[in-house]
Design a protein around this motif. Structure first.
Motif, PDB file in Angstrom:
ATOM      1  N   PRO A 190       1.027  -1.309  -0.030  1.00  0.00           N
ATOM      2  CA  PRO A 190       0.016   0.086   0.051  1.00  0.00           C
ATOM      3  C   PRO A 190       0.986   1.276   0.043  1.00  0.00           C
ATOM      4  N   GLN A 191       2.052   1.524   0.848  1.00  0.00           N
ATOM      5  CA  GLN A 191       2.832   2.417   0.671  1.00  0.00           C
ATOM      6  C   GLN A 191       3.174   2.804  -0.393  1.00  0.00           C
ATOM      7  N   LEU A 192       3.870   1.835  -1.136  1.00  0.00           N
ATOM      8  CA  LEU A 192       4.541   2.113  -2.249  1.00  0.00           C
ATOM      9  C   LEU A 192       3.511   2.144  -3.345  1.00  0.00           C
ATOM     10  N   ARG A 193       2.372   1.649  -3.443  1.00  0.00           N
ATOM     11  CA  ARG A 193       1.563   2.000  -4.506  1.00  0.00           C
ATOM     12  C   ARG A 193       0.648   3.512  -4.397  1.00  0.00           C
ATOM     13  N   ALA A 194       0.616   3.770  -3.012  1.00  0.00           N
ATOM     14  CA  ALA A 194       0.138   5.156  -2.842  1.00  0.00           C
ATOM     15  C   ALA A 194       1.314   6.229  -3.361  1.00  0.00           C
ATOM     16  N   ALA A 195       2.593   6.011  -3.058  1.00  0.00           N
ATOM     17  CA  ALA A 195       3.543   6.870  -3.662  1.00  0.00           C
ATOM     18  C   ALA A 195       3.745   6.967  -5.176  1.00  0.00           C
ATOM     19  N   LEU A 196       3.769   5.734  -5.630  1.00  0.00           N
ATOM     20  CA  LEU A 196       4.173   5.681  -7.080  1.00  0.00           C
ATOM     21  C   LEU A 196       2.763   5.845  -7.973  1.00  0.00           C
ATOM     22  N   ARG A 197       1.696   5.395  -7.603  1.00  0.00           N
ATOM     23  CA  ARG A 197       0.497   5.507  -8.343  1.00  0.00           C
ATOM     24  C   ARG A 197       0.734   4.960  -9.875  1.00  0.00           C
ATOM     25  N   PRO A 198       0.887   3.602  -9.657  1.00  0.00           N
ATOM     26  CA  PRO A 198       1.118   2.890 -11.010  1.00  0.00           C
ATOM     27  C   PRO A 198       0.133   2.628 -11.815  1.00  0.00           C
ATOM     28  N   ASP A 199       0.066   2.866 -13.088  1.00  0.00           N
ATOM     29  CA  ASP A 199      -0.905   2.461 -14.117  1.00  0.00           C
ATOM     30  C   ASP A 199      -0.147   1.788 -15.256  1.00  0.00           C
ATOM     31  N   ALA A 200      -0.891   1.360 -16.238  1.00  0.00           N
ATOM     32  CA  ALA A 200      -0.303   0.442 -17.397  1.00  0.00           C
ATOM     33  C   ALA A 200       0.893   0.838 -17.797  1.00  0.00           C
ATOM     34  N   SER A 201       1.446   2.200 -17.633  1.00  0.00           N
ATOM     35  CA  SER A 201       2.571   2.701 -18.527  1.00  0.00           C
ATOM     36  C   SER A 201       3.308   3.786 -17.636  1.00  0.00           C
ATOM     37  N   HIS A 202       2.939   4.181 -16.560  1.00  0.00           N
ATOM     38  CA  HIS A 202       3.439   5.271 -15.625  1.00  0.00           C
ATOM     39  C   HIS A 202       3.624   5.227 -14.265  1.00  0.00           C
ATOM     40  N   LEU A 203       4.846   5.572 -13.689  1.00  0.00           N
ATOM     41  CA  LEU A 203       5.215   5.487 -12.392  1.00  0.00           C
ATOM     42  C   LEU A 203       5.556   6.971 -11.884  1.00  0.00           C
ATOM     43  N   ASP A 204       5.465   7.407 -10.980  1.00  0.00           N
ATOM     44  CA  ASP A 204       5.832   8.571 -10.149  1.00  0.00           C
ATOM     45  C   ASP A 204       7.175   8.509  -9.828  1.00  0.00           C
ATOM     46  N   LEU A 205       7.944   8.789 -10.514  1.00  0.00           N
ATOM     47  CA  LEU A 205       9.547   8.719 -10.197  1.00  0.00           C
ATOM     48  C   LEU A 205      10.075   9.923 -10.504  1.00  0.00           C
ATOM     49  N   HIS A 206      11.442  10.207 -10.003  1.00  0.00           N
ATOM     50  CA  HIS A 206      12.356  10.950 -10.436  1.00  0.00           C
ATOM     51  C   HIS A 206      13.273  10.388 -11.258  1.00  0.00           C
ATOM     52  N   HIS A 207      13.300  10.825 -12.611  1.00  0.00           N
ATOM     53  CA  HIS A 207      14.163  10.322 -13.696  1.00  0.00           C
ATOM     54  C   HIS A 207      13.877   8.647 -13.794  1.00  0.00           C
ATOM     55  N   HIS A 208      12.662   8.465 -13.682  1.00  0.00           N
ATOM     56  CA  HIS A 208      12.405   6.872 -13.735  1.00  0.00           C
ATOM     57  C   HIS A 208      12.809   6.103 -12.691  1.00  0.00           C
ATOM     58  N   THR A 209      13.675   6.623 -11.462  1.00  0.00           N
ATOM     59  CA  THR A 209      14.381   5.556 -10.695  1.00  0.00           C
ATOM     60  C   THR A 209      13.990   5.916  -9.354  1.00  0.00           C
ATOM     61  N   PHE A 210      14.011   7.137  -8.706  1.00  0.00           N
ATOM     62  CA  PHE A 210      14.016   7.417  -7.254  1.00  0.00           C
ATOM     63  C   PHE A 210      12.855   8.166  -7.022  1.00  0.00           C
ATOM     64  N   HIS A 211      12.277   7.919  -5.626  1.00  0.00           N
ATOM     65  CA  HIS A 211      11.138   8.683  -5.297  1.00  0.00           C
ATOM     66  C   HIS A 211      11.435   9.357  -3.910  1.00  0.00           C
ATOM     67  N   PRO A 212      10.981  10.613  -3.522  1.00  0.00           N
ATOM     68  CA  PRO A 212      11.598  11.334  -2.500  1.00  0.00           C
ATOM     69  C   PRO A 212      11.052  10.744  -0.972  1.00  0.00           C
ATOM     70  N   GLU A 213       9.951  10.026  -1.081  1.00  0.00           N
ATOM     71  CA  GLU A 213       9.315   9.572  -0.013  1.00  0.00           C
ATOM     72  C   GLU A 213       9.846   7.883   0.138  1.00  0.00           C
ATOM     73  N   LEU A 214      10.400   7.320  -0.436  1.00  0.00           N
ATOM     74  CA  LEU A 214      10.912   6.297  -0.490  1.00  0.00           C
ATOM     75  C   LEU A 214      12.265   5.772  -0.386  1.00  0.00           C
ATOM     76  N   GLU A 215      13.061   6.180   0.903  1.00  0.00           N
ATOM     77  CA  GLU A 215      14.359   5.833   0.758  1.00  0.00           C
ATOM     78  C   GLU A 215      14.692   4.480   0.917  1.00  0.00           C
ATOM     79  N   GLY A 216      15.749   4.237   0.065  1.00  0.00           N
ATOM     80  CA  GLY A 216      16.486   2.832  -0.159  1.00  0.00           C
ATOM     81  C   GLY A 216      15.582   1.963  -1.133  1.00  0.00           C
ATOM     82  N   PHE A 217      14.830   2.644  -1.872  1.00  0.00           N
ATOM     83  CA  PHE A 217      13.776   2.251  -2.995  1.00  0.00           C
ATOM     84  C   PHE A 217      14.374   2.796  -4.205  1.00  0.00           C
ATOM     85  N   ALA A 218      14.333   2.087  -5.337  1.00  0.00           N
ATOM     86  CA  ALA A 218      14.567   2.511  -6.670  1.00  0.00           C
ATOM     87  C   ALA A 218      13.988   1.491  -7.657  1.00  0.00           C
ATOM     88  N   CYS A 219      13.669   1.860  -8.994  1.00  0.00           N
ATOM     89  CA  CYS A 219      13.363   1.254  -9.799  1.00  0.00           C
ATOM     90  C   CYS A 219      14.442   1.454 -10.975  1.00  0.00           C
TER      91      CYS A 219
END
Length: 303
Positions: free
Chosen positions: A115-144
């Motif tokens: 739930p925490q990741l899904r709320a931050a990233l808001r994934p759909d069929a082709s998008h994620l809320d990420l900085h340069h497709h990699t990091f999120h400011p609210e998810l330390e230690g997490f990267a895609c």
């Protein structure tokens, strides 16, 4: 023309042109390349839906037009609807078919996110809320890595992204600041209303700059043409920065000379003109990397 796309389309020079010059420039350059290496669709008996290559679309397949000419592939306009086994096309024609293949790519599916990741990233069929497709400011230690629709050779792109993540987590490179990542996430959200294809000759260099491994052309003047108009190979990101390799320069030169694409370091006139146009169009935030000074040096030397 018997040369891999890596060597003629997905180069640094082409990526910089795509970033900084009008779309009309890229379309005209791609059209000229296709006509020079592959011919015009009309020569193969194929219809032409638009003069603009970016509107009409193009394929990397070297066999497609030959199969059209042999009547083993019949081209049709876009379909309007399907009724039973009959396909109706937008020009009013119909065709009875046995089977249909939809080569539409992949839908992003991450069912394992909590739930925490899904709320931050808001994934759909082709998008994620990420900085340069990699990091999120609210998810330390997490990267895609690799979770984007990608155009072009994938190896340099994914390796550079993985190195950026590793260097950030390992303390080799400073992590992006909260404000920078917030801005990156905000930019990602503005792109949700349209399909997004990241192109390797742009995104691989972005990851390289973040990882501190993109070569400065001023430091590699004898390799500059190979770096700009040869393939954007993994070796070209091993010239400088963390994990640089002692034989990287030789590998870059050899990679560029393959298929007789870049056999010497002297720039051709049309290459210099393109670099001048790119240098003129670049914004102030990009000039600090020395590219503008490098182009000015080229103009002074006349080579």
């Amino acid at each position: 023309g018997g040369v891999p796309m890596d060597h003629v389309v997905y180069t640094r020079g082409a990526g910089m042109a795509w970033e900084h010059l009008p779309a009309e420039y890229t379309a005209a350059w791609l059209k000229a390349l296709i006509l020079r290496t592959s011919g015009h669709p009309e020569q193969f008996g194929a219809p032409v839906y638009a003069d603009d290559v970016l509107e009409a679309g193009f394929t990397h397949s070297p066999f497609y037009m030959a199969l059209v000419a042999e009547a083993r592939i019949a081209t049709r306009p876009w379909l309007s609807h399907v009724n039973g086994e009959t396909v109706h096309f937008v020009d009013g024609s119909t065709e009875d078919v046995d089977a249909m293949l939809f080569a539409t790519g992949f839908a992003l599916d991450l069912p394992f996110l909590g739930p925490q990741l899904r709320a931050a990233l808001r994934p759909d069929a082709s998008h994620l809320d990420l900085h340069h497709h990699t990091f999120h400011p609210e998810l330390e230690g997490f990267a895609c890595a690799g979770l984007y629709e990608h155009g072009g050779p994938f190896f340099s792109t994914i390796e550079n992204q993985a190195r950026w993540i590793a260097y950030t987590w390992g303390g080799v490179r400073a992590a992006p600041s909260r404000s920078v990542m917030d801005a990156g996430v905000a930019a990602a959200r503005t792109r949700r209303d349209r399909p997004l294809v990241v192109r390797s000759h742009i995104i691989a260099r972005l990851f390289a700059r973040e990882a501190g491994i993109e070569p400065d052309l001023q430091q590699w003047p004898t390799l500059a043409r190979a770096l700009l108009y040869g393939p954007q190979s993994p070796a070209s990101f091993r010239l400088t920065g963390p994990d640089a390799l002692p034989d990287a320069a030789t590998r870059v030169r050899d990679d560029a000379a393959a298929f007789s694409v870049v056999t010497d370091g002297r720039f051709l006139d049309h290459e210099i003109h393109a670099l001048q146009a790119i240098a003129s169009a670049r914004t102030m935030e990009h000039e600090a990397d020395g590219f503008t000074a490098f182009v000015a040096g080229l103009e002074a030397r006349g080579s």
